[in-house]
Design a protein around this motif. Structure first.
Motif, mmCIF file in Angstrom:
data_model
loop_
_atom_site.group_PDB
_atom_site.id
_atom_site.type_symbol
_atom_site.label_atom_id
_atom_site.label_comp_id
_atom_site.label_asym_id
_atom_site.label_seq_id
_atom_site.Cartn_x
_atom_site.Cartn_y
_atom_site.Cartn_z
ATOM 1 N N GLU A 296 -2.376 7.700 5.781
ATOM 2 C CA GLU A 296 -1.671 8.760 6.496
ATOM 3 C C GLU A 296 -1.854 10.043 5.710
ATOM 4 O O GLU A 296 -1.768 10.045 4.479
ATOM 5 C CB GLU A 296 -0.185 8.432 6.651
ATOM 6 N N ARG A 297 -2.102 11.140 6.411
ATOM 7 C CA ARG A 297 -2.383 12.413 5.756
ATOM 8 C C ARG A 297 -1.499 13.515 6.322
ATOM 9 O O ARG A 297 -1.131 13.508 7.502
ATOM 10 C CB ARG A 297 -3.860 12.789 5.939
ATOM 11 N N GLU A 298 -1.207 14.507 5.468
ATOM 12 C CA GLU A 298 -0.402 15.658 5.877
ATOM 13 C C GLU A 298 -0.909 16.871 5.108
ATOM 14 O O GLU A 298 -1.225 16.782 3.922
ATOM 15 C CB GLU A 298 1.079 15.402 5.557
ATOM 16 N N TRP B 37 -2.255 19.611 0.478
ATOM 17 C CA TRP B 37 -2.772 18.380 1.096
ATOM 18 C C TRP B 37 -2.090 17.203 0.420
ATOM 19 O O TRP B 37 -1.912 17.192 -0.799
ATOM 20 C CB TRP B 37 -4.282 18.302 0.889
ATOM 21 N N GLU B 38 -1.727 16.181 1.206
ATOM 22 C CA GLU B 38 -1.048 15.027 0.639
ATOM 23 C C GLU B 38 -1.441 13.773 1.418
ATOM 24 O O GLU B 38 -1.510 13.791 2.650
ATOM 25 C CB GLU B 38 0.467 15.227 0.686
ATOM 26 N N GLY B 39 -1.722 12.705 0.696
ATOM 27 C CA GLY B 39 -2.069 11.441 1.348
ATOM 28 C C GLY B 39 -2.572 10.435 0.332
ATOM 29 O O GLY B 39 -2.775 10.739 -0.838
ATOM 30 N N PRO C 127 1.339 5.355 -3.915
ATOM 31 C CA PRO C 127 1.915 6.709 -3.812
ATOM 32 C C PRO C 127 0.864 7.725 -3.366
ATOM 33 O O PRO C 127 -0.335 7.570 -3.621
ATOM 34 C CB PRO C 127 2.387 7.006 -5.243
ATOM 35 N N ASN C 128 1.330 8.771 -2.716
ATOM 36 C CA ASN C 128 0.427 9.813 -2.250
ATOM 37 C C ASN C 128 -0.195 10.573 -3.405
ATOM 38 O O ASN C 128 0.444 10.824 -4.431
ATOM 39 C CB ASN C 128 1.169 10.807 -1.355
ATOM 40 N N ALA D 100 -6.275 32.852 -8.926
ATOM 41 C CA ALA D 100 -6.066 31.603 -8.195
ATOM 42 C C ALA D 100 -5.621 30.503 -9.142
ATOM 43 O O ALA D 100 -5.969 30.491 -10.325
ATOM 44 C CB ALA D 100 -7.347 31.187 -7.477
ATOM 45 N N GLU D 101 -4.850 29.568 -8.593
ATOM 46 C CA GLU D 101 -4.448 28.371 -9.319
ATOM 47 C C GLU D 101 -4.640 27.168 -8.410
ATOM 48 O O GLU D 101 -4.430 27.255 -7.196
ATOM 49 C CB GLU D 101 -2.984 28.451 -9.765
ATOM 50 N N GLY D 102 -5.039 26.070 -8.995
ATOM 51 C CA GLY D 102 -5.200 24.841 -8.230
ATOM 52 C C GLY D 102 -4.868 23.639 -9.080
ATOM 53 O O GLY D 102 -4.968 23.673 -10.315
ATOM 54 N N GLU D 103 -4.463 22.559 -8.426
ATOM 55 C CA GLU D 103 -4.221 21.319 -9.143
ATOM 56 C C GLU D 103 -4.300 20.142 -8.183
ATOM 57 O O GLU D 103 -4.093 20.300 -6.974
ATOM 58 C CB GLU D 103 -2.867 21.320 -9.844
ATOM 59 N N TYR D 104 -4.667 19.004 -8.713
ATOM 60 C CA TYR D 104 -4.540 17.785 -7.932
ATOM 61 C C TYR D 104 -4.045 16.663 -8.818
ATOM 62 O O TYR D 104 -4.328 16.619 -10.017
ATOM 63 C CB TYR D 104 -5.846 17.421 -7.214
ATOM 64 N N ASP D 105 -3.284 15.775 -8.206
ATOM 65 C CA ASP D 105 -2.716 14.619 -8.879
ATOM 66 C C ASP D 105 -3.145 13.403 -8.074
ATOM 67 O O ASP D 105 -2.640 13.154 -6.977
ATOM 68 C CB ASP D 105 -1.196 14.745 -8.938
ATOM 69 N N GLU D 106 -4.108 12.664 -8.606
ATOM 70 C CA GLU D 106 -4.723 11.560 -7.873
ATOM 71 C C GLU D 106 -4.254 10.231 -8.446
ATOM 72 O O GLU D 106 -4.362 9.982 -9.645
ATOM 73 C CB GLU D 106 -6.248 11.682 -7.977
ATOM 74 N N LYS D 107 -3.750 9.355 -7.561
ATOM 75 C CA LYS D 107 -3.285 8.031 -7.958
ATOM 76 C C LYS D 107 -4.011 6.995 -7.117
ATOM 77 O O LYS D 107 -4.081 7.122 -5.891
ATOM 78 C CB LYS D 107 -1.779 7.912 -7.756
#
Length: 703
Positions: free
Chosen positions: A226-228, A255-257, A286-287, A316-323
């Protein structure tokens, strides 16, 4: 399937002769424009005739007719994207030859678009998006897409330096003097709900405001997913005088999923079959989250009738948290070890670019000069932790049970690293037209890249490289129907963080290309280009570690032919088509990978054809119908060239209706529900099922 795909590709290639496209910025080199068949529309990004853009900005930082630019420039205008009802940037890029877009199922943690066989990068109005995080597939704020192939973007920098593998420049919708608005929603297969809006509101004679936004939620053909996502794009144009324009642009997206890693070759490309829609990992995974925020300010000031200045500052700033629960080690058959993994990355990027432009005319010549300088700082830090030595489970993917819930690895010895890229450069460019027939382009950039790479495994490497990057080209109008062109260009780019096996160096690229741009009639136009690109110091995923480590001493070559064509025989009927033949391979052994191996994920043959007919009178006025086919040959799964994904083709169709206040369209993607696999850029390469038949219904009200 292979035979049918080959037949589709043969049809595509036979239909191809050539295409020129484009957009713009502002230069006196924009005098003669060939009109193809529809009414020319003057957008904030340049003139457009149906599916054909007539000018381009990205290649030269001046608004120049495409036929006068001695290099390949392809443009996807808004009308083509609207007729196809594209749902992502990746879909839009299928309209450009030689482009392999991002995989839509991937967590937006890094950019994987390929152009002419090599990793490219996306820009937003000329500024690098680097890893391209957040809601990166949205098209709600895009006026058009301009694609520069190879090391053709020497005037652009920031992030980690001058692009080396091609550029996809997303040109934003900008505020306009006339009030307008559009509010709509798209619903579709797999529970898709996507409301959008685009509000353009002049505040007074000196200020114009435009805000676009989108929210999306959906499931997937892949189990569990599921994505949002959402994004918001405000822009404000200030006109303090008739000579000065100040533009402020903001963007925030999320973005989350669940992180999707794809499937192994075993069980998909060979061996005992597994469920093609299997999600590997616990259903309560977890997302993962990907975020991006930016703010840019641009000032344009006309000094006099000859000279003008332009300056842009961006932060600009960016981050991702991948599980994820990843499969790593095969245990025989379809049984794999399953491991918890967490990866976190954070970036801060700031850049400034300023230039001086001059335009001169004589009775027989036209000249445009650009002198500029740019500088950027990019701090990129990441942590990766996974329980490699203590798998959470061993799972038979033929009969899987993912009973072990995800937990953060917390091994106590995660890999962590930082890369600080500092880039700077000064550049000069001259465009010179003689008798409006011979068009010369020359320039150079003195570029510097400083890399400071450190990690907790003993890596502490600093690299600095300064290089003069030349660029030269010539386009000659053989007659009013054909223009021959040739060009040479170079690029220099720093590297992102990775688990390197050796000291990383800036990647260098050289490109040679030649071709023809044509308008055989006022209805048929296009371009054909042959090229060769050589790159060195590239990263090669190490098969010995499943792609967890990379070897930073690769050398690669790509050569081939691109064809892009627009045919508009009547104002009602438009056709866009493209074909690419790409031979991309290693030319230097990297670890255990021998020279001569083909690069992963690059089809030798690929193409697309799309046609749309819109009734403009009678009882059916406003109704449109469209259809298209995309096809590609097989691709190597990874650089070892052991496994290959087969060829495939898909059909799309659309029926729509539009008037001044209302529009709606019903679109079907993969009409025949073709069953195929694609490649996803996960570690050294995994397999993902191709998108199944999907149906979209879009409706919008305009005011």
């Amino acid at each position: 399937m292979l035979q049918r795909s080959a037949l589709c590709l043969a049809v595509l290639s036979a239909l191809m002769p050539v295409s020129s496209l484009a957009e713009g910025q502002s230069s006196d080199l924009l005098d003669d424009i060939t009109v193809v068949g529809n009414k020319v529309t003057n957008t904030t990004a340049g003139e457009v005739d149906g599916y054909q853009a007539l000018t381009a900005d990205s290649a030269t930082k001046t608004r120049t007719p495409l036929k006068k630019i001695p290099q390949s420039v392809q443009v996807v205008p808004k009308k083509l994207m609207e007729d196809q009802q594209v749902q992502s940037v990746g879909e839009a890029l299928k309209n450009v030859s030689g482009v392999v877009p991002n995989q839509k199922l991937m967590t937006p943690g890094w950019e994987t678009t390929k152009v002419r066989g090599f990793a490219a990068e996306q820009l937003q109005d000329g500024s690098t998006l680097y890893y391209n995080m957040g809601d990166r597939e949205s098209t709600v704020n895009i006026e058009r897409v301009e694609v520069l192939k190879g090391a053709n973007a020497v005037l652009h920098g920031g992030g980690s330096g001058t692009p080396i593998g091609g550029v996809v420049n997303l040109v934003s919708k900008m505020p306009q003097a006339e009030k307008s608005g559009k509010v709509g929603v798209t619903v579709g297969s797999h529970g898709l709900v996507k409301p959008t809006f685009d509000i353009n509101q002049p505040l007074n004679e000196k200020a114009q405001l435009r805000v676009t936004g989108e929210y999306s939620q959906s499931k997937s053909q892949v189990d569990v997913i599921e994505r949002e996502s959402y994004n918001l794009n405000p822009s404000l144009k200030l006109l303090p005088s008739d000579k000065t324009t100040v533009t402020l642009q903001g963007k925030t997206s999320r973005w989350e999923g669940q992180d999707y890693q794809g499937l192994p070759a075993e069980g998909t490309l060979k061996g005992t079959p597994i469920d093609r829609n299997l999600f590997i990992g616990n259903k309560d995974l977890p997302n993962s989250v990907s975020k991006s925020d930016s703010l840019a300010a641009t000032v344009d000031h006309k000094l006099n009738d000859t000279w003008s200045v332009n300056a842009k500052v961006r932060s600009a700033e960016g981050e991702y948290d991948e599980k994820a629960q990843v499969f790593l080690f095969p245990m025989g058959g379809n049984t794999w070890t399953l491991h918890n993994m967490r990866m976190y990355d954070q970036q801060k990027d700031s850049s400034v670019d300023a230039n001086l432009k001059g335009e001169f005319k004589t009775a027989k010549t036209k000249t445009a000069v650009v002198l500029g300088a740019e500088s950027s700082n990019l701090d990129d830090s990441a942590v990766m932790d996974y329980d490699m030595m203590t798998p959470t489970a061993m799972v038979d993917l033929s009969n899987p049970t993912f009973s072990t819930p995800y937990t953060d690895p917390n091994t106590g010895f995660p890999w962590s690293g930082t890369v600080a890229n500092k880039t700077s450069g000064v550049y000069a460019q001259v465009q010179h037209s003689i008798n409006d027939r011979v068009h010369l382009l020359g320039g150079a950039k003195l570029a510097k890249v400083d890399i400071d790479f450190q990690d907790n495994m003993g890596g502490d490497d600093k690299t600095s490289k300064t290089k003069l990057l030349p660029r030269a080209g010539v386009a000659v109008d053989v007659n009013d129907k054909a223009t021959l062109f040739a060009s040479y260009s170079e690029g220099l780019r720093g590297v992102p963080w990775a688990n390197y096996t050796d000291t990383p160096k800036p990647v260098e690229a050289k490109q040679k290309e030649a071709g023809v741009k044509f308008a055989l009639s006022k209805k048929l136009s296009g371009s054909v280009a042959a090229y060769q690109i050589d790159r060195k110091n590239t990263n090669v995923a190490d098969p010995a570690t499943g792609g967890i480590t990379v070897i930073p001493n690769g050398a690669e070559r790509s050569k081939g032919v691109d064809v892009d064509v627009v045919w508009q025989p009547t104002p009602e009927f438009s056709v866009s088509t493209n074909y690419a033949n790409t031979d991309a391979k290693l030319i230097k052994a990297a670890g255990a990978i021998p020279a001569g191996n083909k690069l992963a994920g690059v089809p030798e043959h690929s193409g697309r054809i799309w046609g749309n007919y819109q009734f403009k009178q009678g009882r059916a006025k406003g109704v449109s119908v469209g259809a298209g086919v995309s096809a590609q040959s097989g691709v190597m799964l990874d650089s070892s060239n052991v496994d290959k994904i087969g060829a495939y083709h898909t059909f799309d169709a659309k029926v729509g209706y539009e008037n001044k206040r209302f529009e709606t369209a019903l679109t079907v993607k993969n009409l025949t529900n073709e069953k195929y696999f694609d490649r996803i850029e996960y570690f050294s390469g995994h397999v993902t099922p191709g998108e199944d038949r999907t149906v979209y219904l879009s409706t919008a009200v305009k005011f």
